[in-house]
Design a protein around this motif. Structure first.
Motif, PDB file in Angstrom:
ATOM      1  N   LEU A   1       1.406  -1.682  -0.212  1.00  0.00           N
ATOM      2  CA  LEU A   1       0.285  -0.409  -0.198  1.00  0.00           C
ATOM      3  C   LEU A   1       0.894   1.354  -0.081  1.00  0.00           C
ATOM      4  CD1 LEU A   1      -2.777  -0.704   2.369  1.00  0.00           C
ATOM      5  CD2 LEU A   1      -3.171  -0.911   0.092  1.00  0.00           C
ATOM      6  N   THR A   2       1.720   1.242   1.081  1.00  0.00           N
ATOM      7  CA  THR A   2       2.969   2.078   0.502  1.00  0.00           C
ATOM      8  C   THR A   2       3.451   1.979  -0.599  1.00  0.00           C
ATOM      9  OG1 THR A   2       3.390   1.876   2.889  1.00  0.00           O
ATOM     10  CG2 THR A   2       4.847   3.609   1.734  1.00  0.00           C
ATOM     11  N   GLN A   3       3.599   1.814  -1.291  1.00  0.00           N
ATOM     12  CA  GLN A   3       4.559   1.702  -2.142  1.00  0.00           C
ATOM     13  C   GLN A   3       3.355   2.135  -3.704  1.00  0.00           C
ATOM     14  OE1 GLN A   3       4.960  -2.379  -4.091  1.00  0.00           O
ATOM     15  NE2 GLN A   3       7.582  -1.719  -5.264  1.00  0.00           N
ATOM     16  N   LEU A   4       1.770   1.505  -3.384  1.00  0.00           N
ATOM     17  CA  LEU A   4       0.775   2.014  -4.322  1.00  0.00           C
ATOM     18  C   LEU A   4       1.116   3.463  -3.817  1.00  0.00           C
ATOM     19  CD1 LEU A   4      -1.058   1.433  -6.403  1.00  0.00           C
ATOM     20  CD2 LEU A   4      -2.725   0.997  -3.808  1.00  0.00           C
ATOM     21  N   GLY A   5       0.685   4.204  -3.130  1.00  0.00           N
ATOM     22  CA  GLY A   5       0.100   5.843  -2.678  1.00  0.00           C
ATOM     23  C   GLY A   5       1.749   5.955  -2.645  1.00  0.00           C
ATOM     24  N   ASP A   6       2.925   5.447  -3.048  1.00  0.00           N
ATOM     25  CA  ASP A   6       4.422   6.625  -3.522  1.00  0.00           C
ATOM     26  C   ASP A   6       3.879   6.364  -5.187  1.00  0.00           C
ATOM     27  OD1 ASP A   6       5.083   6.869  -0.830  1.00  0.00           O
ATOM     28  OD2 ASP A   6       6.485   4.981  -0.856  1.00  0.00           O
ATOM     29  N   ALA A   7       3.628   5.756  -5.573  1.00  0.00           N
ATOM     30  CA  ALA A   7       3.266   5.336  -7.173  1.00  0.00           C
ATOM     31  C   ALA A   7       3.066   6.948  -7.504  1.00  0.00           C
ATOM     32  CB  ALA A   7       2.667   4.644  -7.585  1.00  0.00           C
ATOM     33  N   ALA A   8       1.348   7.128  -6.587  1.00  0.00           N
ATOM     34  CA  ALA A   8       0.281   8.315  -6.688  1.00  0.00           C
ATOM     35  C   ALA A   8       1.024   9.349  -6.546  1.00  0.00           C
ATOM     36  CB  ALA A   8      -1.145   7.771  -6.002  1.00  0.00           C
ATOM     37  N   SER A   9       1.660   9.251  -5.831  1.00  0.00           N
ATOM     38  CA  SER A   9       2.611  10.588  -5.104  1.00  0.00           C
ATOM     39  C   SER A   9       3.895  10.892  -6.039  1.00  0.00           C
ATOM     40  CB  SER A   9       2.871  10.549  -3.755  1.00  0.00           C
ATOM     41  OG  SER A   9       2.675  10.379  -2.573  1.00  0.00           O
ATOM     42  N   ALA A  10       3.927  10.469  -6.818  1.00  0.00           N
ATOM     43  CA  ALA A  10       5.679  10.196  -7.654  1.00  0.00           C
ATOM     44  C   ALA A  10       4.615  10.908  -8.488  1.00  0.00           C
ATOM     45  CB  ALA A  10       5.746   9.229  -7.889  1.00  0.00           C
ATOM     46  N   ALA A  11       3.181  10.256  -9.253  1.00  0.00           N
ATOM     47  CA  ALA A  11       3.021  10.613 -10.721  1.00  0.00           C
ATOM     48  C   ALA A  11       2.233  11.964 -10.871  1.00  0.00           C
ATOM     49  CB  ALA A  11       1.802   9.762 -11.376  1.00  0.00           C
ATOM     50  N   LYS A  12       1.783  12.500  -9.564  1.00  0.00           N
ATOM     51  CA  LYS A  12       1.825  14.228  -9.504  1.00  0.00           C
ATOM     52  C   LYS A  12       2.841  14.381  -9.483  1.00  0.00           C
ATOM     53  CE  LYS A  12      -0.193  17.366  -6.219  1.00  0.00           C
ATOM     54  NZ  LYS A  12      -0.825  17.592  -4.697  1.00  0.00           N
ATOM     55  N   LYS A  13       3.640  14.012  -8.503  1.00  0.00           N
ATOM     56  CA  LYS A  13       5.365  15.051  -8.805  1.00  0.00           C
ATOM     57  C   LYS A  13       5.740  15.113 -10.450  1.00  0.00           C
ATOM     58  CE  LYS A  13       9.308  15.516  -6.788  1.00  0.00           C
ATOM     59  NZ  LYS A  13      10.606  14.752  -5.909  1.00  0.00           N
ATOM     60  N   ALA A  14       4.973  14.314 -11.040  1.00  0.00           N
ATOM     61  CA  ALA A  14       5.666  14.322 -12.570  1.00  0.00           C
ATOM     62  C   ALA A  14       5.478  15.475 -12.988  1.00  0.00           C
ATOM     63  CB  ALA A  14       5.862  12.982 -12.501  1.00  0.00           C
ATOM     64  N   ILE A  15       3.997  15.415 -13.154  1.00  0.00           N
ATOM     65  CA  ILE A  15       3.286  16.599 -13.859  1.00  0.00           C
ATOM     66  C   ILE A  15       3.105  18.124 -12.979  1.00  0.00           C
ATOM     67  CG2 ILE A  15       0.635  17.115 -13.217  1.00  0.00           C
ATOM     68  CD1 ILE A  15       0.094  14.692 -13.370  1.00  0.00           C
ATOM     69  N   GLU A  16       3.340  18.062 -11.129  1.00  0.00           N
ATOM     70  CA  GLU A  16       3.930  19.485 -11.072  1.00  0.00           C
ATOM     71  C   GLU A  16       4.730  20.337 -11.763  1.00  0.00           C
ATOM     72  OE1 GLU A  16       1.681  19.222  -6.643  1.00  0.00           O
ATOM     73  OE2 GLU A  16       4.057  18.291  -6.581  1.00  0.00           O
ATOM     74  N   GLU A  17       6.276  19.242 -12.039  1.00  0.00           N
ATOM     75  CA  GLU A  17       7.712  19.238 -12.439  1.00  0.00           C
ATOM     76  C   GLU A  17       6.943  19.851 -14.053  1.00  0.00           C
ATOM     77  OE1 GLU A  17       9.704  15.826 -11.816  1.00  0.00           O
ATOM     78  OE2 GLU A  17      10.571  16.575 -10.396  1.00  0.00           O
ATOM     79  N   ALA A  18       6.274  18.479 -14.553  1.00  0.00           N
ATOM     80  CA  ALA A  18       5.889  19.505 -16.199  1.00  0.00           C
ATOM     81  C   ALA A  18       5.283  20.328 -16.447  1.00  0.00           C
ATOM     82  CB  ALA A  18       5.154  18.505 -16.767  1.00  0.00           C
ATOM     83  N   ILE A  19       4.371  20.850 -14.867  1.00  0.00           N
ATOM     84  CA  ILE A  19       4.215  22.277 -15.238  1.00  0.00           C
ATOM     85  C   ILE A  19       5.476  23.402 -14.703  1.00  0.00           C
ATOM     86  CG2 ILE A  19       2.107  24.481 -14.040  1.00  0.00           C
ATOM     87  CD1 ILE A  19       0.575  21.390 -13.661  1.00  0.00           C
ATOM     88  N   ALA A  20       6.172  23.377 -14.177  1.00  0.00           N
ATOM     89  CA  ALA A  20       6.836  23.546 -13.120  1.00  0.00           C
ATOM     90  C   ALA A  20       8.099  24.535 -14.875  1.00  0.00           C
ATOM     91  CB  ALA A  20       7.301  23.427 -12.232  1.00  0.00           C
ATOM     92  N   THR A  21       8.999  23.935 -15.026  1.00  0.00           N
ATOM     93  CA  THR A  21       9.233  23.660 -16.234  1.00  0.00           C
ATOM     94  C   THR A  21       8.943  23.753 -17.360  1.00  0.00           C
ATOM     95  OG1 THR A  21       9.805  21.332 -16.822  1.00  0.00           O
ATOM     96  CG2 THR A  21      10.694  21.633 -15.094  1.00  0.00           C
ATOM     97  N   GLY A  22       7.644  23.941 -17.820  1.00  0.00           N
ATOM     98  CA  GLY A  22       7.158  24.281 -18.930  1.00  0.00           C
ATOM     99  C   GLY A  22       7.429  23.010 -20.507  1.00  0.00           C
ATOM    100  N   ARG A  23       7.554  21.628 -19.757  1.00  0.00           N
ATOM    101  CA  ARG A  23       8.191  20.474 -20.826  1.00  0.00           C
ATOM    102  C   ARG A  23       8.339  19.356 -19.970  1.00  0.00           C
ATOM    103  NH1 ARG A  23      10.831  22.307 -24.975  1.00  0.00           N
ATOM    104  NH2 ARG A  23      11.601  19.857 -25.617  1.00  0.00           N
TER     105      ARG A  23
ATOM    106  N   ASP B   1       8.626  16.483 -21.977  1.00  0.00           N
ATOM    107  CA  ASP B   1       9.490  15.319 -22.856  1.00  0.00           C
ATOM    108  C   ASP B   1       9.772  13.899 -22.269  1.00  0.00           C
ATOM    109  OD1 ASP B   1      11.645  17.531 -24.950  1.00  0.00           O
ATOM    110  OD2 ASP B   1      10.974  18.531 -23.165  1.00  0.00           O
ATOM    111  N   THR B   2       9.641  14.092 -21.034  1.00  0.00           N
ATOM    112  CA  THR B   2       9.696  12.691 -20.421  1.00  0.00           C
ATOM    113  C   THR B   2       8.424  12.632 -18.795  1.00  0.00           C
ATOM    114  OG1 THR B   2      10.972  13.746 -18.173  1.00  0.00           O
ATOM    115  CG2 THR B   2      12.352  13.060 -20.359  1.00  0.00           C
ATOM    116  N   LEU B   3       7.437  12.798 -19.420  1.00  0.00           N
ATOM    117  CA  LEU B   3       6.373  12.901 -18.785  1.00  0.00           C
ATOM    118  C   LEU B   3       5.736  12.223 -18.496  1.00  0.00           C
ATOM    119  CD1 LEU B   3       4.260  14.422 -16.718  1.00  0.00           C
ATOM    120  CD2 LEU B   3       3.253  15.207 -18.871  1.00  0.00           C
ATOM    121  N   MET B   4       5.379  11.177 -20.067  1.00  0.00           N
ATOM    122  CA  MET B   4       4.866   9.892 -20.335  1.00  0.00           C
ATOM    123  C   MET B   4       5.485   9.087 -19.988  1.00  0.00           C
ATOM    124  SD  MET B   4       2.198  11.040 -20.422  1.00  0.00           S
ATOM    125  CE  MET B   4       1.030   9.669 -20.979  1.00  0.00           C
ATOM    126  N   GLN B   5       6.679   8.744 -19.821  1.00  0.00           N
ATOM    127  CA  GLN B   5       7.760   8.468 -19.692  1.00  0.00           C
ATOM    128  C   GLN B   5       7.429   7.896 -17.468  1.00  0.00           C
ATOM    129  OE1 GLN B   5       8.038   9.768 -21.540  1.00  0.00           O
ATOM    130  NE2 GLN B   5      10.895   9.639 -23.770  1.00  0.00           N
TER     131      GLN B   5
END
Length: 310
Positions: A81-103, A105-109
């Motif tokens: 469950l912790t692993q699953l929660g970390d995956a959800a948090s990491a997915a959100k973080k990837a979106i936040e970084e894409a918004i912050a950087t304006g790029r 390129d690696t979002l879907m990876q």
């Protein structure tokens, strides 16, 4: 008038010797085994209560053994469950970084990587059995392997990717307590897979594909997804917390069972276990009595009329 005879004296002394031997054997057995007896016959006065207490002790041992297994499973579930929660948090973080950087390129990876981590967590096993599959413990509960599977027209519904049934595992942890320890993959992952599907469908549209500089349309879309992933992560955290509550409850019951069993063992020991200082003294007394009776027998033999005539 009491008549004293040689035969009568011999019989009396021999009787005393035999009694002393029996007492010595019984005391010796208590000292050697540290028990007041070796079978229920020797505890005839307390046999009924002793049988009842041993029956309760066996039942408590059964609960303790089962609770150890349940606690181990809940610990494994907590890790997944912790692993699953970390995956959800990491997915959100990837979106936040894409918004912050304006790029993008690696979002879907990154989304693909977190998707695979999440699926692996929901397909986790304990002792070779899938934990989140309900009663279908031999069947992998989540069948999707790639983000592109989620947008396949042949499987239009997210429910198509869950193979678990609706059986919720329950365990009786003591005479009065039953806990539900089962968690279903479909309950865990439906919202998450829906969120991943939304991301993948947006990416597969040639007009909005994530492959470079963030467009205004993409920014608006990603910003709308932050709340979705917040909700996904929050739901997993709630489930993890509930699992932790079950762990604490099982641990509390286990501690209570140990206390009860220790008390019961003390009561059984009070009946079965020998009082070693008393048993040692009784052995010494029996040995002394045997030696004394033997000495009387020797004295009686040497003082007989036959010995005088010789």
């Amino acid at each position: 008038m009491y008549r004293v005879t040689t035969v009568g004296n011999y019989n009396l002394v021999l009787s005393n010797i035999m009694q002393a031997q029996r007492a010595q054997i019984e005391a010796g057995n208590r000292v050697a085994t540290q028990r007041n007896g070796s079978n229920l016959k020797e505890f005839s006065r307390d046999a009924e209560i002793l049988t009842a207490m041993r029956s309760v002790d066996a039942r408590l041992s059964g609960y303790l053994e089962q609770n150890t297994t349940i606690a181990d499973k809940l610990t494994t579930q907590d890790f997944s469950l912790t692993q699953l929660g970390d995956a959800a948090s990491a997915a959100k973080k990837a979106i936040e970084e894409a918004i912050a950087t304006g790029r993008t390129d690696t979002l879907m990876q990154e989304m693909q990587a977190q998707f695979q981590i999440g699926v692996a967590a929901m397909n986790a096993q304990y002792n070779g059995k899938y934990m989140f599959a309900g009663g279908k413990i031999d069947t992998r509960p989540v069948t999707a392997e790639d983000l592109s599977d989620l947008t396949d027209p042949a499987t239009p519904l997210i429910s198509d990717f869950f193979a678990n049934d609706d059986f919720i595992t329950e365990h009786k942890v003591d005479d009065a307590t039953t806990v539900k320890t089962g968690i279903l993959a479909s309950n865990l992952g439906t919202a998450m897979l829906e969120a991943f599907k939304t991301m993948q469908a947006f990416h597969e549209d040639p007009a909005t594909s994530f492959d470079g500089t963030l467009s205004d349309a993409q920014r608006t879309f990603l910003e709308s997804q932050l709340a979705v992933w917040d909700s996904v992560a929050s739901d997993v955290i709630d489930t993890t917390a509930h699992n932790g509550m079950m762990q604490a409850r099982v641990d509390d019951v286990k501690a209570d069972l140990v206390t009860r069993q220790n008390s019961l063992k003390g009561m059984i020991g009070g009946i079965v276990d020998a009082d070693m200082p008393t048993a040692t003294v009784e052995l010494e007394k029996a040995t002394l009595a045997l030696n004394a009776s033997s000495q009387v027998f020797i004295t009686l033999r040497d003082s007989s009329l036959l010995s005088v005539l010789k």
